[in-house]
Motif scaffolding. Structure first.
Motif, PDB file in Angstrom:
ATOM      1  N   CYS A  14       0.933   3.303  -1.817  1.00 28.55           N
ATOM      2  CA  CYS A  14       0.154   4.195  -2.689  1.00 28.55           C
ATOM      3  C   CYS A  14      -1.228   3.589  -2.934  1.00 28.55           C
ATOM      4  O   CYS A  14      -2.252   4.260  -2.791  1.00 28.55           O
ATOM      5  CB  CYS A  14       0.841   4.393  -4.030  1.00 28.55           C
ATOM      6  SG  CYS A  14       2.637   4.520  -4.025  1.00 28.55           S
ATOM      7  N   CYS A  59      -3.730   3.706   0.044  1.00 23.82           N
ATOM      8  CA  CYS A  59      -4.371   5.002   0.279  1.00 23.82           C
ATOM      9  C   CYS A  59      -5.370   5.318  -0.839  1.00 23.82           C
ATOM     10  O   CYS A  59      -6.486   5.749  -0.574  1.00 23.82           O
ATOM     11  CB  CYS A  59      -3.326   6.098   0.402  1.00 23.82           C
ATOM     12  SG  CYS A  59      -4.004   7.667   0.974  1.00 23.82           S
ATOM     13  N   HIS A  60      -4.982   5.077  -2.083  1.00 25.01           N
ATOM     14  CA  HIS A  60      -5.882   5.360  -3.210  1.00 25.01           C
ATOM     15  C   HIS A  60      -7.105   4.442  -3.214  1.00 25.01           C
ATOM     16  O   HIS A  60      -8.114   4.766  -3.833  1.00 25.01           O
ATOM     17  CB  HIS A  60      -5.119   5.291  -4.535  1.00 25.01           C
ATOM     18  CG  HIS A  60      -4.361   6.549  -4.826  1.00 25.01           C
ATOM     19  ND1 HIS A  60      -4.764   7.477  -5.757  1.00 25.01           N
ATOM     20  CD2 HIS A  60      -3.234   7.048  -4.258  1.00 25.01           C
ATOM     21  CE1 HIS A  60      -3.911   8.488  -5.766  1.00 25.01           C
ATOM     22  NE2 HIS A  60      -2.954   8.256  -4.868  1.00 25.01           N
TER      23      HIS A  60
END
Ligand code: HEC
Length: 143
Positions: free
Chosen positions: A122, A125-126
């Motif tokens: 997560c 990607c963020h």
């Protein structure tokens, strides 16, 4: 004294980045839906409902970084049923991670955490959204 403390914290954070970031302190707030429902994103059979506190939206509108303590909660519905709920949370003590001070956790439709998801994917990607304080839908808060 203050410097010694800062150095210790800095070293602690550096050690943390190299390893997986512990996300187990993130809880699913049972009252998250009482926050502002600021966006719905649909794609194919997926519908995402996204919630954040009024303070977070106010910061975005003022062009400020999100305050520490900000929690953003996203329901991920597939084929009309809740598939999972994902949460990102920003804490001062988490500064220096892959996605700044944010960590990430996933909860099943029963509200139980997915213990096999440590949030590293997560965060990777963020991380692309650094200019938006790591939040993809920050612009949706401002209009
Ligand atoms: C491959 C990229 C990618 C990965 C991996 C990813 N996200 Fe996201 N995330 C997005 C995008 C893009 C959005 C914006 C909504 C949309 O377009 O679906 C988003 C939106 C969000 C939001 C709403 C706030 C925002 O940034 O807009 C939360 C909360 C969130 N993701 C949490 C997570 C969690 C928790 C994980 C891991 C379990 C995760 N994300 C993994 C790309 C990703």
């Amino acid at each position: 004294m203050r410097h010694v403390l800062a150095l210790t914290i800095g070293l602690g954070l550096a050690a943390h980045v190299a390893q997986a970031q512990d996300n187990t302190e993130i809880q699913l707030d049972p009252d998250y839906a009482q926050g502002e429902h600021y966006a719905t994103v649909t794609r194919g059979g997926i519908t995402e409902e996204i919630y954040a506190a009024a303070e977070a939206l106010a910061a975005a509108r003022a062009g400020q970084p999100f305050p520490y303590g900000t929690v953003i909660t996203m329901e991920d519905h597939r084929g009309g049923t809740l598939h999972r709920t994902i949460v990102m949370e920003k804490r001062a003590t988490w500064e220096g991670g892959t996605a700044g001070a944010w960590r990430f956790r996933e909860f099943g439709p029963d509200g139980q955490p997915n213990m096999t998801e440590n949030g590293s994917r997560c965060a990777s990607c963020h991380a692309s959204q650094e200019a938006n304080d790591f939040v993809f839908t920050r612009d949706r808060m401002t209009n």
